[in-house]
Design a protein around this motif. Sequence first.
Motif, PDB file in Angstrom:
ATOM      1  N   ASP A   7       0.819  -1.149   0.029  1.00  0.00           N
ATOM      2  CA  ASP A   7      -0.169  -0.077  -0.004  1.00  0.00           C
ATOM      3  C   ASP A   7       0.809   1.245  -0.103  1.00  0.00           C
ATOM      4  O   ASP A   7       0.561   2.330  -0.447  1.00  0.00           O
ATOM      5  N   HIS A   8       2.070   1.107   0.513  1.00  0.00           N
ATOM      6  CA  HIS A   8       2.885   2.473   0.734  1.00  0.00           C
ATOM      7  C   HIS A   8       4.153   2.405  -0.251  1.00  0.00           C
ATOM      8  O   HIS A   8       4.775   3.262  -0.164  1.00  0.00           O
ATOM      9  N   GLY A   9       3.912   1.504  -1.232  1.00  0.00           N
ATOM     10  CA  GLY A   9       4.867   1.535  -2.187  1.00  0.00           C
ATOM     11  C   GLY A   9       6.251   1.261  -1.991  1.00  0.00           C
ATOM     12  O   GLY A   9       7.378   1.352  -2.773  1.00  0.00           O
ATOM     13  N   LEU A  10       6.439   0.368  -1.032  1.00  0.00           N
ATOM     14  CA  LEU A  10       7.750   0.040  -0.591  1.00  0.00           C
ATOM     15  C   LEU A  10       7.974  -1.370  -1.024  1.00  0.00           C
ATOM     16  O   LEU A  10       9.165  -1.944  -1.114  1.00  0.00           O
ATOM     17  N   ALA A  11       6.892  -2.245  -1.732  1.00  0.00           N
ATOM     18  CA  ALA A  11       7.105  -3.447  -2.099  1.00  0.00           C
ATOM     19  C   ALA A  11       6.021  -3.434  -3.317  1.00  0.00           C
ATOM     20  O   ALA A  11       5.110  -2.727  -3.385  1.00  0.00           O
ATOM     21  N   MET A  29      15.083   1.048   3.363  1.00  0.00           N
ATOM     22  CA  MET A  29      15.996  -0.267   3.819  1.00  0.00           C
ATOM     23  C   MET A  29      17.619   0.240   4.010  1.00  0.00           C
ATOM     24  O   MET A  29      18.156  -0.245   5.230  1.00  0.00           O
ATOM     25  N   LEU A  30      18.060   0.887   3.188  1.00  0.00           N
ATOM     26  CA  LEU A  30      19.340   1.569   3.343  1.00  0.00           C
ATOM     27  C   LEU A  30      19.516   2.828   4.112  1.00  0.00           C
ATOM     28  O   LEU A  30      20.423   3.317   4.243  1.00  0.00           O
ATOM     29  N   ALA A  31      18.355   3.210   4.810  1.00  0.00           N
ATOM     30  CA  ALA A  31      18.393   4.407   5.526  1.00  0.00           C
ATOM     31  C   ALA A  31      18.535   5.561   4.720  1.00  0.00           C
ATOM     32  O   ALA A  31      19.284   6.929   5.305  1.00  0.00           O
ATOM     33  N   LYS A  32      18.286   5.733   3.528  1.00  0.00           N
ATOM     34  CA  LYS A  32      18.559   6.728   2.755  1.00  0.00           C
ATOM     35  C   LYS A  32      17.136   7.763   2.468  1.00  0.00           C
ATOM     36  O   LYS A  32      17.322   8.842   2.285  1.00  0.00           O
ATOM     37  N   ARG A  33      16.220   6.947   2.908  1.00  0.00           N
ATOM     38  CA  ARG A  33      14.763   7.722   3.176  1.00  0.00           C
ATOM     39  C   ARG A  33      14.244   7.260   4.190  1.00  0.00           C
ATOM     40  O   ARG A  33      14.569   6.170   4.801  1.00  0.00           O
ATOM     41  N   GLU A  34      13.223   8.224   4.723  1.00  0.00           N
ATOM     42  CA  GLU A  34      12.357   7.855   5.963  1.00  0.00           C
ATOM     43  C   GLU A  34      11.089   7.558   5.721  1.00  0.00           C
ATOM     44  O   GLU A  34      10.514   7.912   4.695  1.00  0.00           O
ATOM     45  N   LEU A  35      10.421   6.582   6.311  1.00  0.00           N
ATOM     46  CA  LEU A  35       9.121   6.211   6.143  1.00  0.00           C
ATOM     47  C   LEU A  35       8.193   7.466   6.284  1.00  0.00           C
ATOM     48  O   LEU A  35       8.584   8.340   7.540  1.00  0.00           O
ATOM     49  N   THR A  36       7.115   7.557   6.036  1.00  0.00           N
ATOM     50  CA  THR A  36       6.038   8.686   6.229  1.00  0.00           C
ATOM     51  C   THR A  36       5.488   8.150   7.555  1.00  0.00           C
ATOM     52  O   THR A  36       5.432   7.212   8.019  1.00  0.00           O
ATOM     53  N   GLU A  37       4.908   9.061   8.220  1.00  0.00           N
ATOM     54  CA  GLU A  37       4.246   8.771   9.450  1.00  0.00           C
ATOM     55  C   GLU A  37       3.093   7.969   9.272  1.00  0.00           C
ATOM     56  O   GLU A  37       2.789   7.108  10.231  1.00  0.00           O
ATOM     57  N   GLN A  38       2.217   8.148   8.222  1.00  0.00           N
ATOM     58  CA  GLN A  38       1.262   7.159   8.036  1.00  0.00           C
ATOM     59  C   GLN A  38       1.815   5.768   7.958  1.00  0.00           C
ATOM     60  O   GLN A  38       1.322   4.782   8.372  1.00  0.00           O
ATOM     61  N   ALA A  39       2.899   5.477   6.946  1.00  0.00           N
ATOM     62  CA  ALA A  39       3.446   4.393   6.691  1.00  0.00           C
ATOM     63  C   ALA A  39       3.951   3.725   8.192  1.00  0.00           C
ATOM     64  O   ALA A  39       3.752   2.468   8.250  1.00  0.00           O
TER      65      ALA A  39
END
Length: 161
Positions: A7-11, A29-39
């Motif tokens: 749903d959050h476009g991670l997979a 996964m590589l800590a180059k981007r943060e998850l949104t608060e909703q995710a």
Amino acid sequence: MLEALLDHGLARRGAHDTLGLTPLGTAVMLAKRELTEQAKGDLAEARQTRSNRPPAERFRPDSYTLTQTLHALRNGHHPSDIAQMRNLAESTICEHMMSLAARGERFDLTPHLEVVFLEELRQKAAGWKPGDAVSTIRDALDEEECDWTKLKIHLVQVFLE
């Protein structure tokens, strides 16, 4: 959990219903981007939902990973060795053992048990079953420090008896 990742476009779904990471999922996964608060919230909710299910319901009956763990247990391997052989966390193998025991699967843990510790647990964990809190049993023990894997192996044995 997988639905939340999708749903959050991670997979994304691939051929034959396989799943793979999207570029966004890889970056997270590589800590180059943060998850949104909703995710973050949706994933936390998914994890909590899974954790609240009884151990026997956490894995499908035909789960490949449970079958592999059961086979290794029946071949006499120590749960810590199984974790290392399968490149899994010891806590995951302990969860497998609890799920298998709750389903009625039989396996012999006696070669991996400490008799004195087992006797103490028999008294303090009477009526315990997979899915019940392990921390309450740990708090009731006479030992100041208790290895979680050791405790869970012995608790499963008490339940299997």
